[in-house]
Design an enzyme around this catalytic site. Sequence first.
Site, PDB file in Angstrom:
ATOM      1  N   GLY A   1      -0.737 -25.226 -17.036  1.00  0.00           N
ATOM      2  CA  GLY A   1      -2.190 -25.399 -17.073  1.00  0.00           C
ATOM      3  C   GLY A   1      -3.003 -24.170 -17.434  1.00  0.00           C
ATOM      4  O   GLY A   1      -4.142 -24.291 -17.878  1.00  0.00           O
TER       5      GLY A   1
ATOM      6  N   PHE B   1     -10.984 -35.099 -10.437  1.00  0.00           N
ATOM      7  CA  PHE B   1      -9.816 -34.770 -11.245  1.00  0.00           C
ATOM      8  C   PHE B   1     -10.298 -34.352 -12.621  1.00  0.00           C
ATOM      9  O   PHE B   1     -11.025 -35.087 -13.284  1.00  0.00           O
ATOM     10  CB  PHE B   1      -8.853 -35.961 -11.348  1.00  0.00           C
ATOM     11  CG  PHE B   1      -7.491 -35.540 -11.790  1.00  0.00           C
ATOM     12  CD1 PHE B   1      -6.567 -35.062 -10.878  1.00  0.00           C
ATOM     13  CD2 PHE B   1      -7.140 -35.587 -13.134  1.00  0.00           C
ATOM     14  CE1 PHE B   1      -5.307 -34.639 -11.298  1.00  0.00           C
ATOM     15  CE2 PHE B   1      -5.881 -35.170 -13.559  1.00  0.00           C
ATOM     16  CZ  PHE B   1      -4.965 -34.696 -12.635  1.00  0.00           C
ATOM     17  N   VAL B   2      -9.898 -33.153 -13.049  1.00  0.00           N
ATOM     18  CA  VAL B   2     -10.413 -32.609 -14.313  1.00  0.00           C
ATOM     19  C   VAL B   2      -9.296 -32.440 -15.346  1.00  0.00           C
ATOM     20  O   VAL B   2      -8.116 -32.337 -14.994  1.00  0.00           O
ATOM     21  CB  VAL B   2     -11.133 -31.252 -14.100  1.00  0.00           C
ATOM     22  CG1 VAL B   2     -12.393 -31.441 -13.273  1.00  0.00           C
ATOM     23  CG2 VAL B   2     -10.206 -30.220 -13.474  1.00  0.00           C
TER      24      VAL B   2
ATOM     25  N   GLU C   1      -4.188 -18.627 -12.534  1.00  0.00           N
ATOM     26  CA  GLU C   1      -3.979 -20.038 -12.185  1.00  0.00           C
ATOM     27  C   GLU C   1      -5.093 -20.865 -12.832  1.00  0.00           C
ATOM     28  O   GLU C   1      -6.219 -20.369 -13.008  1.00  0.00           O
ATOM     29  CB  GLU C   1      -4.002 -20.135 -10.644  1.00  0.00           C
ATOM     30  CG  GLU C   1      -4.081 -21.493 -10.021  1.00  0.00           C
ATOM     31  CD  GLU C   1      -2.805 -22.327 -10.100  1.00  0.00           C
ATOM     32  OE1 GLU C   1      -2.337 -22.534 -11.228  1.00  0.00           O
ATOM     33  OE2 GLU C   1      -2.340 -22.802  -9.050  1.00  0.00           O
ATOM     34  N   ASP C   2      -4.808 -22.115 -13.176  1.00  0.00           N
ATOM     35  CA  ASP C   2      -5.862 -22.963 -13.736  1.00  0.00           C
ATOM     36  C   ASP C   2      -6.798 -23.476 -12.640  1.00  0.00           C
ATOM     37  O   ASP C   2      -8.006 -23.287 -12.703  1.00  0.00           O
ATOM     38  CB  ASP C   2      -5.273 -24.113 -14.581  1.00  0.00           C
ATOM     39  CG  ASP C   2      -4.292 -24.997 -13.815  1.00  0.00           C
ATOM     40  OD1 ASP C   2      -3.920 -24.644 -12.668  1.00  0.00           O
ATOM     41  OD2 ASP C   2      -3.886 -26.034 -14.350  1.00  0.00           O
TER      42      ASP C   2
ATOM     43  N   LYS D   1     -11.351 -25.823  -6.122  1.00  0.00           N
ATOM     44  CA  LYS D   1     -11.831 -27.025  -5.413  1.00  0.00           C
ATOM     45  C   LYS D   1     -11.713 -26.749  -3.917  1.00  0.00           C
ATOM     46  O   LYS D   1     -10.747 -27.180  -3.270  1.00  0.00           O
ATOM     47  CB  LYS D   1     -10.947 -28.231  -5.751  1.00  0.00           C
ATOM     48  CG  LYS D   1     -11.020 -28.753  -7.160  1.00  0.00           C
ATOM     49  CD  LYS D   1     -10.209 -30.060  -7.207  1.00  0.00           C
ATOM     50  CE  LYS D   1      -9.790 -30.441  -8.575  1.00  0.00           C
ATOM     51  NZ  LYS D   1      -8.823 -31.563  -8.590  1.00  0.00           N
TER      52      LYS D   1
ATOM     53  N   ASP E   1      -6.294 -26.027  -5.828  1.00  0.00           N
ATOM     54  CA  ASP E   1      -6.639 -27.327  -5.245  1.00  0.00           C
ATOM     55  C   ASP E   1      -6.264 -27.272  -3.755  1.00  0.00           C
ATOM     56  O   ASP E   1      -7.025 -26.717  -2.963  1.00  0.00           O
ATOM     57  CB  ASP E   1      -5.861 -28.386  -6.052  1.00  0.00           C
ATOM     58  CG  ASP E   1      -6.220 -29.812  -5.713  1.00  0.00           C
ATOM     59  OD1 ASP E   1      -7.390 -30.084  -5.458  1.00  0.00           O
ATOM     60  OD2 ASP E   1      -5.312 -30.667  -5.707  1.00  0.00           O
TER      61      ASP E   1
ATOM     62  N   ASP F   1      -4.138 -30.858 -17.815  1.00  0.00           N
ATOM     63  CA  ASP F   1      -3.749 -32.205 -18.273  1.00  0.00           C
ATOM     64  C   ASP F   1      -3.918 -33.293 -17.228  1.00  0.00           C
ATOM     65  O   ASP F   1      -4.005 -33.025 -16.026  1.00  0.00           O
ATOM     66  CB  ASP F   1      -2.275 -32.189 -18.670  1.00  0.00           C
ATOM     67  CG  ASP F   1      -1.355 -32.165 -17.443  1.00  0.00           C
ATOM     68  OD1 ASP F   1      -1.509 -31.228 -16.622  1.00  0.00           O
ATOM     69  OD2 ASP F   1      -0.532 -33.081 -17.288  1.00  0.00           O
TER      70      ASP F   1
END
Length: 181
Positions: free
Chosen positions: A46, A154-155, A101-102, A133, A105, A161
């Site tokens: 990601g 959810f993105v 990191e993307d 998040k 969460d 992805d």
Amino acid sequence: MPQRAYVIDKLISAKSIAARIETLSHEIEAEFAGTSKLVVVGLLRGSFIFIADLVRELDLPVEVDFVETSSYGNAMESSREVRILKDLRGDIEGRDVLVVEDIVDTGHTLAHVLHLLNSRRPARLRTIALLDKPSRRETDISADWIGFEIPDEFVVGYGIDYAQRNRNLPYIGTVRFIDPA
Ligand code: IMP
């Protein structure tokens, strides 16, 4: 699991992402000023677009390496059990390291990777996440730098992805299902 029909609503534009990366790169340069080498570690897959844009803004001697962790598969929920699928190529003992990191969460992925990399005794270990998040957190982890705080949605896009799709969108968008669950 059959793919559900969805549309993507734009959340963060490519222009906003670029501007934010420029600002963050100056903060990172200040933190690591004078380093002989900064090892920038991208978490696959990601973060691949984010790390590519970030390192091109960094006016520092940089080496790039990658770690791949197990992902959500086709699901939208974290499995909480993190496995290393691909480890670093290089040695980080005594090095300055920035983990990229993307999304943070639940925080399990970042916590696991930091624990592993810390055990190799880097000189400095810092973290940057494009998206955060905080309402989803299940660990007490937080990145040193955050691009954008986002709600519990959810993105996709900009490397991120849903079931391996939409990584090539130049912006970040939220997934909205248009069929009944
Ligand atoms: P965590 O371990 O729950 O913090 O999850 C981190 C990883 O889950 C991220 O690196 C992403 O790969 C994935 N992830 C979390 N939220 C999303 C999302 O909204 N879209 C796509 N992937 C996500």
